[in-house]
Design a protein around this motif. Structure first.
Motif, PDB file in Angstrom:
ATOM      1  N   GLU A 199     -48.546   6.681 -29.601  1.00 17.87           N
ATOM      2  CA  GLU A 199     -48.060   6.566 -28.233  1.00 17.87           C
ATOM      3  C   GLU A 199     -47.846   7.946 -27.621  1.00 17.87           C
ATOM      4  O   GLU A 199     -47.801   8.958 -28.327  1.00 17.87           O
ATOM      5  N   GLY A 200     -47.695   7.973 -26.299  1.00 18.31           N
ATOM      6  CA  GLY A 200     -47.359   9.208 -25.598  1.00 18.31           C
ATOM      7  C   GLY A 200     -48.296  10.352 -25.918  1.00 18.31           C
ATOM      8  O   GLY A 200     -49.494  10.298 -25.632  1.00 18.31           O
ATOM      9  N   SER A 201     -47.752  11.393 -26.542  1.00 17.41           N
ATOM     10  CA  SER A 201     -48.541  12.587 -26.868  1.00 17.41           C
ATOM     11  C   SER A 201     -49.460  12.371 -28.066  1.00 17.41           C
ATOM     12  O   SER A 201     -50.221  13.276 -28.428  1.00 17.41           O
ATOM     13  N   GLY A 202     -49.390  11.207 -28.683  1.00 20.42           N
ATOM     14  CA  GLY A 202     -50.239  10.931 -29.842  1.00 20.42           C
ATOM     15  C   GLY A 202     -49.835  11.796 -31.027  1.00 20.42           C
ATOM     16  O   GLY A 202     -48.682  12.196 -31.169  1.00 20.42           O
ATOM     17  N   ASN A 203     -50.794  12.101 -31.865  1.00 15.54           N
ATOM     18  CA  ASN A 203     -50.541  13.005 -32.992  1.00 15.54           C
ATOM     19  C   ASN A 203     -50.218  14.388 -32.433  1.00 15.54           C
ATOM     20  O   ASN A 203     -51.053  15.014 -31.779  1.00 15.54           O
ATOM     21  N   PHE A 204     -49.015  14.866 -32.738  1.00 14.20           N
ATOM     22  CA  PHE A 204     -48.463  16.024 -32.034  1.00 14.20           C
ATOM     23  C   PHE A 204     -48.077  17.127 -33.019  1.00 14.20           C
ATOM     24  O   PHE A 204     -47.567  16.843 -34.115  1.00 14.20           O
ATOM     25  N   LEU A 205     -48.329  18.378 -32.630  1.00  8.19           N
ATOM     26  CA  LEU A 205     -47.992  19.522 -33.472  1.00  8.19           C
ATOM     27  C   LEU A 205     -47.403  20.627 -32.595  1.00  8.19           C
ATOM     28  O   LEU A 205     -47.901  20.870 -31.496  1.00  8.19           O
ATOM     29  N   SER A 216     -47.749  23.968 -28.212  1.00  7.70           N
ATOM     30  CA  SER A 216     -47.861  22.604 -28.744  1.00  7.70           C
ATOM     31  C   SER A 216     -49.233  22.029 -28.457  1.00  7.70           C
ATOM     32  O   SER A 216     -49.932  22.453 -27.513  1.00  7.70           O
ATOM     33  N   TYR A 217     -49.598  21.023 -29.275  1.00 10.94           N
ATOM     34  CA  TYR A 217     -50.943  20.459 -29.270  1.00 10.94           C
ATOM     35  C   TYR A 217     -50.824  18.940 -29.381  1.00 10.94           C
ATOM     36  O   TYR A 217     -50.249  18.432 -30.347  1.00 10.94           O
ATOM     37  N   SER A 218     -51.383  18.220 -28.403  1.00 16.85           N
ATOM     38  CA  SER A 218     -51.219  16.763 -28.341  1.00 16.85           C
ATOM     39  C   SER A 218     -52.555  16.037 -28.443  1.00 16.85           C
ATOM     40  O   SER A 218     -53.621  16.623 -28.226  1.00 16.85           O
ATOM     41  N   HIS A 219     -52.470  14.731 -28.753  1.00 18.16           N
ATOM     42  CA  HIS A 219     -53.624  13.817 -28.849  1.00 18.16           C
ATOM     43  C   HIS A 219     -54.572  14.228 -29.980  1.00 18.16           C
ATOM     44  O   HIS A 219     -55.784  14.084 -29.864  1.00 18.16           O
ATOM     45  N   LEU A 220     -54.026  14.741 -31.076  1.00 18.21           N
ATOM     46  CA  LEU A 220     -54.843  15.245 -32.178  1.00 18.21           C
ATOM     47  C   LEU A 220     -55.467  14.113 -32.992  1.00 18.21           C
ATOM     48  O   LEU A 220     -54.991  12.973 -32.975  1.00 18.21           O
ATOM     49  N   HIS A 221     -56.518  14.470 -33.706  1.00 17.98           N
ATOM     50  CA  HIS A 221     -57.169  13.521 -34.624  1.00 17.98           C
ATOM     51  C   HIS A 221     -56.509  13.583 -35.996  1.00 17.98           C
ATOM     52  O   HIS A 221     -56.144  12.559 -36.574  1.00 17.98           O
ATOM     53  N   SER A 243     -55.727  10.431 -29.628  1.00 15.26           N
ATOM     54  CA  SER A 243     -54.588   9.574 -29.967  1.00 15.26           C
ATOM     55  C   SER A 243     -53.570   9.544 -28.836  1.00 15.26           C
ATOM     56  O   SER A 243     -53.519  10.431 -27.988  1.00 15.26           O
ATOM     57  N   GLY A 244     -52.741   8.497 -28.836  1.00 13.95           N
ATOM     58  CA  GLY A 244     -51.684   8.384 -27.836  1.00 13.95           C
ATOM     59  C   GLY A 244     -52.196   7.930 -26.481  1.00 13.95           C
ATOM     60  O   GLY A 244     -53.238   7.287 -26.363  1.00 13.95           O
ATOM     61  N   LEU A 245     -51.445   8.300 -25.427  1.00  7.06           N
ATOM     62  CA  LEU A 245     -51.784   7.911 -24.054  1.00  7.06           C
ATOM     63  C   LEU A 245     -52.831   8.876 -23.527  1.00  7.06           C
ATOM     64  O   LEU A 245     -52.524   9.888 -22.895  1.00  7.06           O
ATOM     65  N   SER A 246     -54.093   8.559 -23.800  1.00  2.00           N
ATOM     66  CA  SER A 246     -55.191   9.463 -23.475  1.00  2.00           C
ATOM     67  C   SER A 246     -56.372   8.672 -22.931  1.00  2.00           C
ATOM     68  O   SER A 246     -56.654   7.556 -23.383  1.00  2.00           O
ATOM     69  N   SER A 247     -57.063   9.254 -21.961  1.00  2.00           N
ATOM     70  CA  SER A 247     -58.223   8.577 -21.357  1.00  2.00           C
ATOM     71  C   SER A 247     -59.533   8.959 -22.025  1.00  2.00           C
ATOM     72  O   SER A 247     -60.582   8.420 -21.700  1.00  2.00           O
ATOM     73  N   LEU A 251     -57.910  18.088 -25.848  1.00  2.00           N
ATOM     74  CA  LEU A 251     -56.708  18.746 -26.363  1.00  2.00           C
ATOM     75  C   LEU A 251     -55.783  19.066 -25.199  1.00  2.00           C
ATOM     76  O   LEU A 251     -56.186  19.711 -24.233  1.00  2.00           O
ATOM     77  N   HIS A 252     -54.546  18.604 -25.307  1.00  2.00           N
ATOM     78  CA  HIS A 252     -53.507  18.965 -24.335  1.00  2.00           C
ATOM     79  C   HIS A 252     -52.700  20.103 -24.957  1.00  2.00           C
ATOM     80  O   HIS A 252     -52.044  19.933 -25.986  1.00  2.00           O
ATOM     81  N   TYR A 253     -52.753  21.267 -24.307  1.00  2.00           N
ATOM     82  CA  TYR A 253     -52.163  22.493 -24.852  1.00  2.00           C
ATOM     83  C   TYR A 253     -51.038  22.981 -23.952  1.00  2.00           C
ATOM     84  O   TYR A 253     -51.214  23.074 -22.733  1.00  2.00           O
TER      85      TYR A 253
END
Length: 317
Positions: A199-205, A216-221, A243-247, A251-253
């Motif tokens: 959900e949301g940011s998906g796999n997040f680091l 930070s790094y979102s929607h990772l595999h 992953s997460g809320l993504s179309s 990479l969301h940075y």
């Protein structure tokens, strides 16, 4: 005359007589006793083995019951972990929203949050910053693209969200990269958060760098590091995904300073060739104070290195 046993066997062909001596009788007796002993022993072993098999079966049933109980407990813990991660993600988003709203209110009320910084920056002599200090800063603070020369599909600022359709602040920079694209650390740091989620940011680091900066790094595999790992600039940390809320895969940075989201674009464009670029683009950071700290640190390192060289020469002579 020795005692003997005579065994007569009669048939249509006549009778036959067999005589057993005392020795033969004794051998038969021992053979019968041995047969009885073997039979009793075998029966005892069969009873023992059956008892052991029953015990093993009972223990197996106990282990299966324990395994089932542990599996249920693990599922409950996973569900709790997922709920806590979702709650943490929601809280982080609310906190970011409050920070952004505070920034808007400061601008609306005319609060000059850059006045003091501008006064400091006026005393900043970029030309006087030596190469060792520049290199140290670029190793410590996020700079360059974490995915190389990838196309930037969405910039920092307000936009209509491609999934929800609502207009809100986009706090990062999106790179249009395929699933599985390697992501590299833009500076030295430590892995603060590794959070799997759908959900949301998906796999997040998130990486924590020095002087209050983080990236930070979102929607990772998938991840290539774990929480607590120390990384150097250029180290592989993760792979991009959807992953997460993504179309779509991207990479969301984000780059933050003491929790406040900054525009990542100037940091992505920042390098040794245009070192002064960041001071012009990002004025809400006390760069002069930061550079002074780095200069002191580099100076101490050079002094220690010089002392070691002198000590080494003295020892060798």
């Amino acid at each position: 005359m020795k005692e003997q046993i005579t065994i007569s066997v009669s048939s249509i062909h006549g009778s036959r007589h067999f005589q057993l001596s005392i020795k033969a009788q004794r051998n038969l007796r021992w053979l019968a006793i041995s047969a009885v002993v073997v039979t009793v022993t075998a029966a005892g072993w069969m009873v023992y083995l059956k008892s052991e098999a029953d015990d093993a079966k009972y223990k197996q049933m106990e282990l299966e019951a324990q395994s089932s109980s542990l599996t249920e407990e693990l599922d409950q813990l996973k569900s709790l972990k997922f709920d806590l991660e979702a709650d943490l993600d929601a809280r982080e988003n609310r906190l970011s929203g409050v920070s952004d709203r505070l920034h808007e209110l400061e601008a609306l009320l005319g609060v000059d949050i850059t006045g003091e910084v501008d006064a400091i920056e006026q005393r900043l002599d970029v030309a006087a910053i030596n190469s060792a200090v520049r290199t140290a800063i670029l190793e410590s603070l996020p700079n360059g693209s974490p995915v190389g020369k990838a196309r930037q599909s969405s910039q920092y600022g307000y936009r209509v969200h491609p999934v929800t359709g609502s207009r809100r602040l986009h706090r990062g920079l999106d790179f249009a990269v395929n699933t599985g694209t390697p992501i590299y650390a833009p500076a030295d740091g430590v892995v603060e958060t590794v959070r799997p989620s759908n959900e949301g940011s998906g796999n997040f680091l998130r990486l924590q760098h020095t002087f209050g900066f983080s990236s930070s790094y979102s929607h990772l595999h998938k991840f290539a590091v774990k929480s607590g790992d120390f990384v150097n600039k250029g180290d592989l940390i993760a792979y991009s995904g959807n992953s997460g809320l993504s179309s779509g895969p991207h990479l969301h940075y984000e780059v933050r300073f003491v929790g406040r989201a900054l525009n990542p674009r100037p940091f992505v464009d920042w390098s040794l060739d245009n070192f002064e670029h960041i001071f012009e683009k990002e004025r809400n950071i006390q760069w002069a104070s930061l550079i002074n700290k780095v200069e002191q640190k580099v100076s101490k390192q050079l002094q220690l290195s010089s002392q070691r060289d002198v000590t080494s020469k003295e020892n060798s002579s």
